[in-house]
Design a protein around this motif. Sequence first.
Motif, PDB file in Angstrom:
ATOM      1  N   SER A 119      22.282   8.379 -31.825  1.00  0.00           N
ATOM      2  CA  SER A 119      22.025   6.979 -31.273  1.00  0.00           C
ATOM      3  C   SER A 119      23.308   6.695 -30.052  1.00  0.00           C
ATOM      4  O   SER A 119      24.245   6.827 -30.421  1.00  0.00           O
ATOM      5  CB  SER A 119      22.187   5.964 -32.171  1.00  0.00           C
ATOM      6  OG  SER A 119      21.030   5.505 -32.758  1.00  0.00           O
ATOM      7  N   GLY A 120      22.846   6.706 -28.965  1.00  0.00           N
ATOM      8  CA  GLY A 120      24.027   6.680 -27.903  1.00  0.00           C
ATOM      9  C   GLY A 120      24.337   4.997 -27.936  1.00  0.00           C
ATOM     10  O   GLY A 120      23.703   4.483 -28.901  1.00  0.00           O
ATOM     11  N   GLY A 121      25.509   4.791 -27.087  1.00  0.00           N
ATOM     12  CA  GLY A 121      25.757   2.968 -27.441  1.00  0.00           C
ATOM     13  C   GLY A 121      24.984   2.413 -27.459  1.00  0.00           C
ATOM     14  O   GLY A 121      23.922   2.277 -26.534  1.00  0.00           O
ATOM     15  N   GLY A 122      24.683   1.658 -28.447  1.00  0.00           N
ATOM     16  CA  GLY A 122      23.930   0.408 -28.389  1.00  0.00           C
ATOM     17  C   GLY A 122      22.412   0.810 -28.854  1.00  0.00           C
ATOM     18  O   GLY A 122      21.297  -0.108 -28.920  1.00  0.00           O
ATOM     19  N   ASP A 348      29.162  16.660 -24.167  1.00  0.00           N
ATOM     20  CA  ASP A 348      29.006  15.357 -24.216  1.00  0.00           C
ATOM     21  C   ASP A 348      27.754  14.567 -23.655  1.00  0.00           C
ATOM     22  O   ASP A 348      26.743  15.647 -23.045  1.00  0.00           O
ATOM     23  CB  ASP A 348      30.193  14.662 -23.372  1.00  0.00           C
ATOM     24  CG  ASP A 348      30.537  13.317 -23.730  1.00  0.00           C
ATOM     25  OD1 ASP A 348      29.673  12.434 -24.177  1.00  0.00           O
ATOM     26  OD2 ASP A 348      31.509  12.559 -23.125  1.00  0.00           O
ATOM     27  N   TYR A 349      27.345  13.443 -23.704  1.00  0.00           N
ATOM     28  CA  TYR A 349      25.997  13.138 -23.260  1.00  0.00           C
ATOM     29  C   TYR A 349      25.804  13.356 -21.917  1.00  0.00           C
ATOM     30  O   TYR A 349      26.271  13.173 -20.792  1.00  0.00           O
ATOM     31  CB  TYR A 349      26.148  11.594 -23.228  1.00  0.00           C
ATOM     32  CG  TYR A 349      24.811  10.689 -23.239  1.00  0.00           C
ATOM     33  CD1 TYR A 349      24.470  10.180 -24.433  1.00  0.00           C
ATOM     34  CD2 TYR A 349      24.339  10.433 -22.170  1.00  0.00           C
ATOM     35  CE1 TYR A 349      23.417   9.415 -24.447  1.00  0.00           C
ATOM     36  CE2 TYR A 349      23.268   9.706 -22.049  1.00  0.00           C
ATOM     37  CZ  TYR A 349      22.873   9.115 -23.163  1.00  0.00           C
ATOM     38  OH  TYR A 349      21.462   8.277 -23.055  1.00  0.00           O
ATOM     39  N   ASN A 350      24.615  14.340 -21.741  1.00  0.00           N
ATOM     40  CA  ASN A 350      24.257  14.820 -20.408  1.00  0.00           C
ATOM     41  C   ASN A 350      25.082  15.456 -19.779  1.00  0.00           C
ATOM     42  O   ASN A 350      25.110  15.847 -18.148  1.00  0.00           O
ATOM     43  CB  ASN A 350      23.442  13.828 -19.725  1.00  0.00           C
ATOM     44  CG  ASN A 350      22.299  13.165 -20.521  1.00  0.00           C
ATOM     45  OD1 ASN A 350      21.815  13.975 -21.496  1.00  0.00           O
ATOM     46  ND2 ASN A 350      21.432  12.176 -20.120  1.00  0.00           N
ATOM     47  N   SER A 494      26.345  -3.113 -28.155  1.00  0.00           N
ATOM     48  CA  SER A 494      25.723  -2.631 -26.852  1.00  0.00           C
ATOM     49  C   SER A 494      26.789  -1.418 -26.451  1.00  0.00           C
ATOM     50  O   SER A 494      28.199  -1.592 -27.192  1.00  0.00           O
ATOM     51  CB  SER A 494      25.305  -3.447 -26.133  1.00  0.00           C
ATOM     52  OG  SER A 494      26.359  -4.224 -25.470  1.00  0.00           O
ATOM     53  N   TRP A 495      26.291  -0.521 -25.649  1.00  0.00           N
ATOM     54  CA  TRP A 495      27.415   0.553 -25.063  1.00  0.00           C
ATOM     55  C   TRP A 495      28.607  -0.289 -24.382  1.00  0.00           C
ATOM     56  O   TRP A 495      29.329  -0.103 -24.755  1.00  0.00           O
ATOM     57  CB  TRP A 495      26.536   1.209 -24.321  1.00  0.00           C
ATOM     58  CG  TRP A 495      27.636   2.356 -23.643  1.00  0.00           C
ATOM     59  CD1 TRP A 495      28.389   3.230 -24.216  1.00  0.00           C
ATOM     60  CD2 TRP A 495      27.320   2.997 -22.199  1.00  0.00           C
ATOM     61  NE1 TRP A 495      28.926   4.166 -23.285  1.00  0.00           N
ATOM     62  CE2 TRP A 495      28.349   3.888 -21.995  1.00  0.00           C
ATOM     63  CE3 TRP A 495      26.606   2.243 -21.177  1.00  0.00           C
ATOM     64  CZ2 TRP A 495      28.375   4.579 -20.825  1.00  0.00           C
ATOM     65  CZ3 TRP A 495      26.818   2.912 -19.998  1.00  0.00           C
ATOM     66  CH2 TRP A 495      27.709   4.111 -19.801  1.00  0.00           C
ATOM     67  N   GLU A 496      28.124  -1.112 -23.590  1.00  0.00           N
ATOM     68  CA  GLU A 496      29.068  -1.881 -22.667  1.00  0.00           C
ATOM     69  C   GLU A 496      29.985  -2.838 -23.366  1.00  0.00           C
ATOM     70  O   GLU A 496      31.025  -3.569 -23.005  1.00  0.00           O
ATOM     71  CB  GLU A 496      28.682  -2.494 -21.500  1.00  0.00           C
ATOM     72  CG  GLU A 496      27.785  -1.500 -20.584  1.00  0.00           C
ATOM     73  CD  GLU A 496      26.319  -1.471 -20.958  1.00  0.00           C
ATOM     74  OE1 GLU A 496      26.006  -1.876 -22.437  1.00  0.00           O
ATOM     75  OE2 GLU A 496      25.404  -1.348 -20.198  1.00  0.00           O
ATOM     76  N   VAL A 547      33.039  -0.261 -20.514  1.00  0.00           N
ATOM     77  CA  VAL A 547      32.913   0.746 -21.219  1.00  0.00           C
ATOM     78  C   VAL A 547      33.028   1.883 -20.261  1.00  0.00           C
ATOM     79  O   VAL A 547      32.322   1.782 -19.145  1.00  0.00           O
ATOM     80  CB  VAL A 547      31.725   0.947 -22.043  1.00  0.00           C
ATOM     81  CG1 VAL A 547      30.504   1.138 -21.282  1.00  0.00           C
ATOM     82  CG2 VAL A 547      32.096   2.060 -23.150  1.00  0.00           C
ATOM     83  N   GLU A 548      33.487   2.983 -20.424  1.00  0.00           N
ATOM     84  CA  GLU A 548      33.712   4.376 -19.471  1.00  0.00           C
ATOM     85  C   GLU A 548      33.874   3.815 -18.221  1.00  0.00           C
ATOM     86  O   GLU A 548      34.644   3.117 -18.028  1.00  0.00           O
ATOM     87  CB  GLU A 548      32.236   5.109 -20.069  1.00  0.00           C
ATOM     88  CG  GLU A 548      32.337   5.465 -21.425  1.00  0.00           C
ATOM     89  CD  GLU A 548      31.276   6.544 -21.629  1.00  0.00           C
ATOM     90  OE1 GLU A 548      31.031   7.331 -20.854  1.00  0.00           O
ATOM     91  OE2 GLU A 548      30.716   6.414 -22.936  1.00  0.00           O
ATOM     92  N   SER A 549      33.084   4.609 -17.181  1.00  0.00           N
ATOM     93  CA  SER A 549      33.195   4.427 -15.971  1.00  0.00           C
ATOM     94  C   SER A 549      33.306   2.791 -15.435  1.00  0.00           C
ATOM     95  O   SER A 549      33.905   2.584 -14.470  1.00  0.00           O
ATOM     96  CB  SER A 549      32.251   5.170 -15.027  1.00  0.00           C
ATOM     97  OG  SER A 549      32.545   6.537 -15.327  1.00  0.00           O
TER      98      SER A 549
HETATM   99  C1  BGC Z   1      24.430   5.507 -23.581  1.00  0.00           C
HETATM  100  C2  BGC Z   1      25.901   5.936 -24.013  1.00  0.00           C
HETATM  101  C3  BGC Z   1      26.377   7.093 -23.284  1.00  0.00           C
HETATM  102  C4  BGC Z   1      26.274   6.943 -21.798  1.00  0.00           C
HETATM  103  C5  BGC Z   1      26.574   7.994 -20.910  1.00  0.00           C
HETATM  104  C6  BGC Z   1      24.527   5.430 -22.057  1.00  0.00           C
HETATM  105  O1  BGC Z   1      23.130   5.018 -21.730  1.00  0.00           O
HETATM  106  O2  BGC Z   1      24.136   4.464 -24.230  1.00  0.00           O
HETATM  107  O3  BGC Z   1      25.889   6.391 -25.572  1.00  0.00           O
HETATM  108  O4  BGC Z   1      27.661   7.235 -23.526  1.00  0.00           O
HETATM  109  O5  BGC Z   1      24.819   6.426 -21.343  1.00  0.00           O
HETATM  110  O6  BGC Z   1      26.377   7.924 -19.494  1.00  0.00           O
END
Ligand code: BGC
Length: 673
Positions: A119-122, A348-350, A494-496, A547-549
């Motif tokens: 399950s990706g974020g959210g 890592d994710y993609n 959620s992810w963010e 989140v992230e970038s």
């Molecule tokens: C997912 C995250 C993932 C991110 C990667 C998001 O759509 O919910 O789990 O880290 O994409 O870019």
Amino acid sequence: MKKNISVKLLSILLASTLLFSSCGKGQEVSVSSEAPVSSVTESTEEVTDKETETEEPDEAALEEARKIYLNKDLPVSERIEALLSVMTLEEKAYQCVQAEQVTVTPEIVKNTGIGSVLSGGGSAPSTGNRPENWQARVNELKAAALETRLGIPLLYGIDAVHGNNNIYGATVFPHNIGLGAANDPELMEEIAHVVAREVRAVGVQYSFAPCLANPQNERWGRTYEGFSENTADVARLAGPFVAALQGGAKNDDYLPEDAIIACAKHFIGEGYTESGVNQGDVKMTPEEFDELLAMGVLDPYKACVDSNVLTVMPSYNSINGLKCHENKHLLTDVLKGQLGFKGMVISDYNAIGQCKGTYDEEVANCMNAGVDMFMEAQEWDKCAKTIIKLVKAGKISEERLDDAVTRILRVKFMSNMFDEEVGSAHEKELLKEFGSAENREVARRAVRESLVLLKNGEVDGGLALEKIKEATNITVCGTGAFDIGRQCGGWTISWEGKSGNITVGTPIIQGIYDAVKEHATVSHSVKGDIDVASDLIVTVVGENPYVESGGDVQASDLKPIAGDVKLLETIEEKVAANGNNPTKVLIVIAGRPIDITDYVDKYDAVVMAFLPGTEGEGIADVLFGDYDFTGTLPMTWIKNFEKVDEKHELPESEILFPYGYGLNKAGEKLVRE
Ligand code: BGC
Ligand code: BGC
């Protein structure tokens, strides 16, 4: 007896190897990224057909193998060997991929024999985001995997990065940067036990945590995911955390019941990219980078490998232009060789899509560099087919594939996945304590320990933090005081992450009210209206979730959100107009140091609370209760954020609060140890 079987299995292995090489080279398996997931079985016809021919006569061998790999009294290595020897090329390739849960159904899991789902974020089940929905969803997929020919269990992974944070009602802990401030290995173990139980409660056995980054530049949007700028801190906290998540299992011990599989991420160089750019480049020659590793950057990974961490995730970032995912020196020589990592490397994710070349080259280069499982969230089917094609073409050796599958199976065996029933009574029991008061108590303690007192000025002959207990009319200012979403930050529901009432928890103001209600009134001012009768103002300012970038910013944006800046100005005006002299306490809710230089002088006391999670009353425990401040800064805090890119070269005069800084209520400087 046993020996005979092994010889038999060996001959099967040889036979199937021969088969693959005879039907393999030169014959293209069609690989199409557009192929809908539901057509998996049809489009692999060419491969499955040929293999079915060999499967029929091998039924007896399969039975013999089952007797070995399903026998939990045998050593793991023997079980793996038996299973591997009866796996087809296709079965091996599909073990090596991980799909996003929205792209699969139980049917697809059953038909493809996919190795893992995340399950990706959210990414909650379509039925809802309660723990019950998750348990049902995870278990339907896990059950489907057991219906495949070999019945290899499905590994389900999630980002439980500060609690089982995707799920409504989970206990959410402070983000890692706050735990870095707490700097308490014993606390890390307590947290890990709760996290593991809340993850296991929904049937999940794998979390992509902990993150071992060393944020050097807070422009980076993932700063809060790291414990500290100091590598020794990260090693000291992450080692016990991993050990506790995995139930203290050593080498070839099976994990105990309430344990989950950890993931040390993201290997490596995270936090050192130029200008703090997420997924960016560490501008160093490979030799310089090796020196950096030797100077401590490798130590957190060493600590986790010593704690027997079962998985490692490479970083999106690159070193001198080469992405970590395709860096054989780092993944194979350093991680698997020098550090002796025996578990699986999961991309890592993609992330492989960011490597050089065509899709085939990406898969070949990454797998040959040392990636064992591919988190190809949407393209997992294409990825598995590509692996098959590349093995047939000799671009990935059978040895490399077998090594990858061996590592994946080892993780599955070690975590008892072959031996436990799906949806066990024990997991159902655990569901009852999901988000329980007891679990929240651990998070509340974590919040208390994570707070860093940055200023404790004099007021009326005493210190601010000693005097505030006497206040009888308190105004708490700012929307952040009443916002569970903001106090949790990214990676929450959620992810963010999101501002607002996103999950169960206690807002900061509620904690304050509960702590003082016997002797004081508490009012909430969103805009900064201050009653003249107020003798204490507690102002909460900081960042919104990211989140992230999405959290990468320019230096000029490292400051409280616009609404909070306005609030701070309004408070100044109102207090001046009132003409009295209330004690003023500033609480910062942020994932990183931000520019508060101007406000430090204007406030009597300043507290850095980081991103505390759901248990906001931990703040009042320390402000108004008998607990003292024990947290110290895990990151250098500078005065002028325009200079953030050179922060570690700045003279002392430019530092607002050094790494390790923190005070207690008596105004003494704490020693970070
Ligand atoms: C997912 C995250 C993932 C991110 C990667 C998001 O759509 O919910 O789990 O880290 O994409 O870019
Ligand atoms: C993040 C990882 C995370 C993965 C799965 C990626 O975008 O970099 O930290 O584990 O997504 O959600």
